[in-house]
Design an enzyme around this catalytic site. Structure first.
Site, short mmCIF file in Angstrom:
data_model
loop_
_atom_site.label_atom_id
_atom_site.label_comp_id
_atom_site.label_asym_id
_atom_site.label_seq_id
_atom_site.Cartn_x
_atom_site.Cartn_y
_atom_site.Cartn_z
N HIS A 17 0.84 -1.20 0.00
CA HIS A 17 0.00 0.00 0.00
C HIS A 17 0.87 1.24 0.00
O HIS A 17 2.10 1.15 -0.09
CB HIS A 17 -1.01 -0.02 1.15
CG HIS A 17 -0.42 -0.16 2.53
ND1 HIS A 17 0.44 0.77 3.06
CD2 HIS A 17 -0.55 -1.13 3.47
CE1 HIS A 17 0.78 0.40 4.28
NE2 HIS A 17 0.22 -0.76 4.54
N HIS A 20 4.02 1.32 2.36
CA HIS A 20 5.24 0.66 1.86
C HIS A 20 5.83 1.46 0.70
O HIS A 20 7.04 1.62 0.58
CB HIS A 20 4.94 -0.76 1.35
CG HIS A 20 4.16 -1.61 2.30
ND1 HIS A 20 2.88 -2.06 2.01
CD2 HIS A 20 4.46 -2.10 3.53
CE1 HIS A 20 2.44 -2.79 3.02
NE2 HIS A 20 3.37 -2.82 3.95
N CYS A 125 3.50 -10.49 20.88
CA CYS A 125 2.55 -9.94 19.89
C CYS A 125 2.93 -10.49 18.53
O CYS A 125 4.03 -10.22 18.03
CB CYS A 125 2.58 -8.42 19.88
SG CYS A 125 1.64 -7.74 18.49
N CYS A 128 3.62 -7.80 15.72
CA CYS A 128 4.96 -7.21 15.72
C CYS A 128 6.04 -8.27 15.67
O CYS A 128 7.21 -7.94 15.48
CB CYS A 128 5.22 -6.41 17.00
SG CYS A 128 4.17 -5.00 17.23
N CYS A 143 -0.85 -4.24 22.78
CA CYS A 143 0.27 -3.79 21.95
C CYS A 143 -0.04 -2.37 21.47
O CYS A 143 -1.13 -2.13 20.93
CB CYS A 143 0.43 -4.73 20.76
SG CYS A 143 1.32 -3.98 19.39
N HIS A 146 -0.76 -2.64 17.50
CA HIS A 146 -1.85 -3.46 16.97
C HIS A 146 -3.11 -3.43 17.82
O HIS A 146 -4.16 -3.92 17.39
CB HIS A 146 -1.38 -4.91 16.77
CG HIS A 146 -0.33 -5.02 15.72
ND1 HIS A 146 1.02 -4.95 16.00
CD2 HIS A 146 -0.44 -5.14 14.37
CE1 HIS A 146 1.70 -5.04 14.86
NE2 HIS A 146 0.86 -5.15 13.88
N LYS A 298 -5.52 5.26 11.10
CA LYS A 298 -4.40 4.39 10.74
C LYS A 298 -4.88 3.58 9.53
O LYS A 298 -6.00 3.12 9.50
CB LYS A 298 -4.12 3.46 11.92
CG LYS A 298 -2.89 2.63 11.74
CD LYS A 298 -2.57 1.88 13.04
CE LYS A 298 -1.28 1.12 12.91
NZ LYS A 298 -1.29 -0.07 12.15
N LYS A 301 -5.82 -2.96 6.46
CA LYS A 301 -6.63 -3.76 5.55
C LYS A 301 -8.02 -3.96 6.15
O LYS A 301 -9.03 -3.90 5.47
CB LYS A 301 -5.94 -5.12 5.35
CG LYS A 301 -5.80 -5.46 3.91
CD LYS A 301 -5.04 -6.72 3.59
CE LYS A 301 -4.76 -7.67 4.71
NZ LYS A 301 -4.14 -8.93 4.27
N1 MSP Z 1 9.23 -7.20 7.89
C1 MSP Z 1 9.45 -6.11 8.74
C2 MSP Z 1 10.71 -5.36 8.35
C3 MSP Z 1 11.97 -6.17 8.37
S1 MSP Z 1 13.33 -5.24 7.83
C4 MSP Z 1 14.67 -6.14 8.21
C5 MSP Z 1 8.27 -5.15 8.66
N2 MSP Z 1 7.52 -5.23 7.55
S2 MSP Z 1 6.25 -4.31 7.23
O1 MSP Z 1 5.67 -4.87 6.04
O2 MSP Z 1 5.41 -4.21 8.38
O3 MSP Z 1 6.81 -2.93 6.83
C6 MSP Z 1 7.01 -1.90 7.76
C7 MSP Z 1 7.51 -0.68 7.00
O4 MSP Z 1 6.58 -0.32 5.95
C8 MSP Z 1 7.63 0.58 7.85
O5 MSP Z 1 8.83 0.62 8.60
C9 MSP Z 1 7.58 1.62 6.76
O6 MSP Z 1 8.81 1.63 6.07
C10 MSP Z 1 6.51 1.10 5.83
N3 MSP Z 1 5.16 1.52 6.22
C11 MSP Z 1 4.08 0.70 6.38
N4 MSP Z 1 2.99 1.47 6.69
C12 MSP Z 1 3.33 2.77 6.73
C13 MSP Z 1 2.64 3.97 7.00
N5 MSP Z 1 1.33 4.00 7.25
N6 MSP Z 1 3.34 5.12 6.97
C14 MSP Z 1 4.68 5.14 6.67
N7 MSP Z 1 5.35 4.03 6.44
C15 MSP Z 1 4.74 2.82 6.46
O7 MSP Z 1 8.11 -4.35 9.55
#
Ligand code: MSP
Length: 512
Positions: A17, A20, A125, A128, A143, A146, A298, A301
């Site tokens: 999304h 990411h 959790c 996380c 958490c 979450h 926030k 999904k």
């Molecule tokens: N798999 C772990 C990361 C391991 S790295 C060695 C993880 N994955 S995640 O899919 O949850 O991705 C988290 C990251 O996605 C956040 O740190 C950020 O870079 C990005 N984001 C996901 N949602 C976001 C927002 N709503 N706003 C900004 N960044 C976001 O954690």
């Protein structure tokens, strides 16, 4: 000079999304900028595919974990292709090369007595993928991310002696002159990490006995490597650890690990401690940007309020989507976005400011000079002013990952040219002094060419398109590389007298 930049590897239980995309586009813009500045860049992204969260998601869908991983990982790859992301590799933690690296590192730490077996009981959790201390839960014992209650888990696991790295970590984070200094950004989050570190560190569990979907510990196959340890190691796997020493030495240490604040602790404390345990140099900068919410909520999904990369691209086109995603909120703090906000910024910055500059310059050239650049005496004053602003203000902003500021500087430069057009009143010149008008148009084109070279990391396709529209010579990437290296504007400018311009098209139609 080399430059190694990474994004987090994303969990495959969720679809890609705008959250990411935010991190990935930002990293791409920096990677492209560094390439244009003649760095040998390695830009890595990928997917994090092990652990309880993925196993549960697969089970809920009635799929084998590997099938879910293949399907979802392809979605991330597809999204990055759509957004024109220029990553040099895409790592998946289920790849064989990664198993080799993880087994190697875990075994070395074990041999060094940095991993010990202990019984542990804690609140876990799954969202996380981590244990929580009671003090770190919210007022409802949930958490904080979450809002679900962690589950009590009691296991005999292998623990990493994180506690023994407290002093060494503090030194490396606080002392800017330390030869292994890790620059944690932004400042407020660095201070939070320091504050937390000062309170002391507990050893951290490095394995799971009940989770099968992972990499088995090489010294005890009944347990799998904790998913976060598995995941962090991706940053060295992708550049050849442990088998391709030449590549590894070429790119390590990472210059920037980019992520949001949610996972800063793992990157600025646990990862450096693993590396110290391995005697591997530490990453130079760990940069965490903020989280954004959508209309104050926030994004999730389950709330059904995620914006997908496809939706963004459908509405604004690829290049504008990239630009908007990273400039809507300041890079660092949290912020809120909305479709209205995106469209307003699109209209202001792209349709009205940049689009208008291109279309009115080209229309004047079409109407009065049949889309030819006349043989005028080159007037580069405006271009030089624009060049000075961009060099002095854009460069430090983008190097410091202040992407919204870099974009603001670009907009200021565009506004400067638009103001010059208004001050010159060219539509009057068209009736009174065609030579002067030709010189004016020439000067707008030169200024635009400079702006476009700086715009290129944000908008690689439209940047190249504008370069052709303004009749500029050569491949924009090659010309920009040379220009960023020597700072020299050719005597005749980039769009040389005699060159043909292209028929004006509307690059950014106004939207509602
Ligand atoms: N798999 C772990 C990361 C391991 S790295 C060695 C993880 N994955 S995640 O899919 O949850 O991705 C988290 C990251 O996605 C956040 O740190 C950020 O870079 C990005 N984001 C996901 N949602 C976001 C927002 N709503 N706003 C900004 N960044 C976001 O954690």
């Amino acid at each position: 000079m080399k430059f190694y930049i990474t994004t987090p590897i994303y969990y495959v239980n969720d679809i890609p999304h705008i959250g990411h995309s935010y991190t990935t586009i930002a990293a791409d813009i920096v990677a492209r900028w560094k390439r244009l500045n003649n760095f040998d860049v390695f830009f890595l992204t990928g997917t994090d595919e092990h652990g309880a969260k993925i196993a549960e998601a697969a089970k809920a869908k009635g799929k084998e974990p590997q099938d879910l991983c293949d399907e979802m990982s392809a979605k991330f790859k597809g999204a990055w292709e759509l957004l024109n992301i220029s990553n040099d590799d895409f790592i998946r933690t289920t790849q064989q090369r990664h198993f080799v690296a993880v087994e190697n590192i875990v075994q070395i730490l074990f041999d060094k007595d940095l991993i010990l077996k202990k019984k542990y009981e804690g609140m876990y959790c799954v969202g996380c993928e981590k244990f929580y201390a009671k003090k770190d839960l919210d007022e409802n014992d949930c958490c904080p991310f979450h809002k679900t209650k962690p589950v009590l888990q009691s296991e005999e696991n292998y623990f990493f002696k994180l506690s023994s790295f407290q002093g060494a970590l503090l030194e490396r984070i606080t002392d800017v002159n330390h030869k292994e200094h890790i620059n944690i950004q932004p400042e407020e989050r660095r201070n939070e990490i320091i504050g937390k570190l000062k309170l002391g560190l507990e050893d951290v569990s490095f394995s799971r006995s009940a989770i099968e979907w992972g990499i088995p510990l090489p010294f005890d196959k009944s347990q799998t490597v904790y998913v976060w340890v598995d995941a962090l190691i991706n940053y060295v796997t992708a550049i050849g650890y442990p088998n391709d020493e030449t590549k590894f030495k070429k790119y390590w240490p990472a210059d920037v690990h980019l992520m949001a604040k949610d996972i800063l602790w793992f990157h600025s404390v646990i990862w450096p401690a693993i590396l110290m345990g391995m005697d591997i140099p530490l990453p130079k900068t760990v940069y965490s940007h903020g989280f954004f919410t959508l209309n104050g909520d926030k994004m999730s999904k389950s709330l059904g309020n995620v914006i997908s990369p496809e939706e963004l691209v459908d509405k604004y086109g690829v290049d504008a989507a990239r630009y908007l995603a990273v400039t809507l909120i300041p890079f660092g703090p949290d912020g809120d976005i909305s479709w209205e906000g995106l469209t307003l910024k699109y209209n202001t910055d792209l349709a009205n400011n940049l689009g208008n500059l291109i279309s009115r310059t080209l229309k004047m050239a079409e109407k009065n000079f049949d889309l030819k650049i006349l043989q005028v005496t080159p007037d580069l004053e405006l271009a030089k002013n624009v060049a000075k602003i961009l060099k002095e203000e854009f460069t430090p902003s983008i190097n410091g990952l202040q992407l919204h500021k870099a974009a603001e500087v670009l907009q200021n430069a565009i506004t400067l040219v638009n103001r010059q057009i208004e001050a010159d009143v060219p539509w009057k010149l068209a009736k009174t002094d065609l030579d002067k008008l030709a010189t004016c148009i020439y000067s707008y084109l030169q200024a635009t060419d400079i702006i476009v070279m700086y715009l290129l990391p944000f908008m690689p396709t439209i940047g190249e398109k504008i370069w052709h529209i303004t009749g500029a010579t050569g491949n924009i990437n090659e010309v920009a590389k040379k220009y960023f290296a020597d700072g020299i504007i050719p005597e005749e400018g980039f769009s040389v007298p005699g060159a043909d311009l292209q028929v004006p098209v509307i690059l950014f139609p106004r939207m509602s």
